[in-house]
Design a protein around this motif. Sequence first.
Motif, short mmCIF file in Angstrom:
data_model
loop_
_atom_site.label_atom_id
_atom_site.label_comp_id
_atom_site.label_asym_id
_atom_site.label_seq_id
_atom_site.Cartn_x
_atom_site.Cartn_y
_atom_site.Cartn_z
N SER A 295 2.37 5.44 -6.56
CA SER A 295 1.22 6.17 -6.05
C SER A 295 -0.06 5.35 -6.20
O SER A 295 -0.49 5.04 -7.31
N PHE A 296 -0.65 4.99 -5.06
CA PHE A 296 -1.94 4.30 -5.00
C PHE A 296 -3.03 5.34 -4.75
O PHE A 296 -2.74 6.48 -4.39
N PRO A 297 -4.30 4.98 -4.93
CA PRO A 297 -5.37 5.97 -4.72
C PRO A 297 -5.35 6.62 -3.35
O PRO A 297 -5.70 7.79 -3.22
N GLU A 298 -4.95 5.90 -2.30
CA GLU A 298 -5.03 6.45 -0.95
C GLU A 298 -3.68 6.65 -0.28
O GLU A 298 -3.62 7.12 0.85
N ARG A 299 -2.58 6.32 -0.97
CA ARG A 299 -1.28 6.44 -0.31
C ARG A 299 -0.16 6.47 -1.35
O ARG A 299 -0.36 6.10 -2.50
N THR A 300 1.01 6.88 -0.89
CA THR A 300 2.22 6.87 -1.71
C THR A 300 3.24 5.96 -1.06
O THR A 300 3.44 5.99 0.15
N VAL A 301 3.89 5.13 -1.86
CA VAL A 301 4.82 4.12 -1.35
C VAL A 301 6.22 4.41 -1.86
O VAL A 301 6.42 4.63 -3.07
N GLU A 302 7.18 4.43 -0.96
CA GLU A 302 8.58 4.59 -1.35
C GLU A 302 9.10 3.27 -1.92
O GLU A 302 8.70 2.19 -1.48
N LEU A 303 9.99 3.36 -2.90
CA LEU A 303 10.53 2.17 -3.54
C LEU A 303 11.81 1.71 -2.84
O LEU A 303 12.41 2.48 -2.08
N PRO A 304 12.23 0.46 -3.08
CA PRO A 304 13.47 -0.03 -2.45
C PRO A 304 14.65 0.89 -2.78
O PRO A 304 14.71 1.48 -3.87
N VAL A 305 15.58 1.00 -1.87
CA VAL A 305 16.71 1.93 -2.05
C VAL A 305 17.59 1.52 -3.23
O VAL A 305 18.35 2.35 -3.75
N THR A 306 17.50 0.26 -3.67
CA THR A 306 18.31 -0.19 -4.79
C THR A 306 17.70 0.17 -6.15
O THR A 306 18.32 -0.07 -7.18
N TRP A 307 16.49 0.72 -6.15
CA TRP A 307 15.87 1.17 -7.40
C TRP A 307 16.62 2.41 -7.90
O TRP A 307 16.79 3.38 -7.18
N GLN A 308 17.05 2.39 -9.18
CA GLN A 308 17.92 3.43 -9.70
C GLN A 308 17.21 4.55 -10.44
O GLN A 308 17.86 5.40 -11.04
N ALA A 309 15.89 4.56 -10.45
CA ALA A 309 15.11 5.63 -11.07
C ALA A 309 15.46 5.83 -12.54
O ALA A 309 15.94 6.89 -12.95
N PRO A 310 15.21 4.82 -13.39
CA PRO A 310 15.51 4.96 -14.82
C PRO A 310 14.53 5.90 -15.52
O PRO A 310 13.47 6.25 -14.98
#
Length: 294
Positions: A39-54
């Motif tokens: 989350s940036f001040p003006e936008r939200t960025v999706e992470l790479p699909v290989t990120w496993q959300a630890p």
Amino acid sequence: MHETTLKFAIDIGDVLDVDFSFDGDIVSLQGYGKRHVLSFPERTVELPVTWQAPTYPHLRAITANRWLLVDTHVDITGDNAFVIDDRGNLISRFHVGAGVLDVCETAGMMAFAYHIDAAYEFGFAPDPLAALGVAVFDQNGRIVACLNHDLEKIGLRAENIQCMVARESGELLLIADTLVGPDLDMQSPLIFYDWRMGHVRWEQNDLAQPIAVSAKGKDLFIYSPSESEENLIRTDVTGRLHRSLGFHKNIFRGLKNGRFLAQTSPIEYTVLETSKMEVQVPATPIAPLILRLP
């Protein structure tokens, strides 16, 4: 004491880690379950699909538009460090292993501090990289320096890094559980690591089990929550002078320039600035120490 509460929009779930862009903007890693976003001040960025959300990830700014994410899953057998741009595009991915307790940017590189005992405590599989103590990687995942490799040249090793920060020069300041060798067994020493020159020096530290450290010029700041009354101390690069900055709660990470990060709830973070804290006791010299050089 001067505290600044960080303000950012909550997109989903909890705030898992925060850092500051090179322009000073607050950026947060947020999420729950199997979905995380940046989350940036003006936008939200999706992470790479290989990120496993630890559960306990690390987020750090590397350059003006590049970010490091570290996956801390229990079963880390593949590439668990991700360098992405500020649009979420994957730049590189590489293996840094388990037991990464702290990470910081230094001269455009990334320093990873390892705590083997913490890895075992959280059920992480052992990884040979953790024996390096501190490893410095470039943005393509190549190791360019490691603390214990340079210490081994003089018959020493550092075990279980507790905290780390980069000084303005790029030199790393860290505190280990122990610094050991044939004629040395020092608890919680201050270690100064110039990784570009392979040079290490160290000083004694009287605080028990520090978990956060910061630096600004020749001043060092050490946070030790196990101390009952005065748990934030200002000292110098020789450890000869202690001044109390009082008792503080919820600090968990040191930032550059004498600042600390505290967390008061899953979505509330605060920055403490030592330059605006009042010294509460007179300067107290301790026994002179010899600056140790390899």
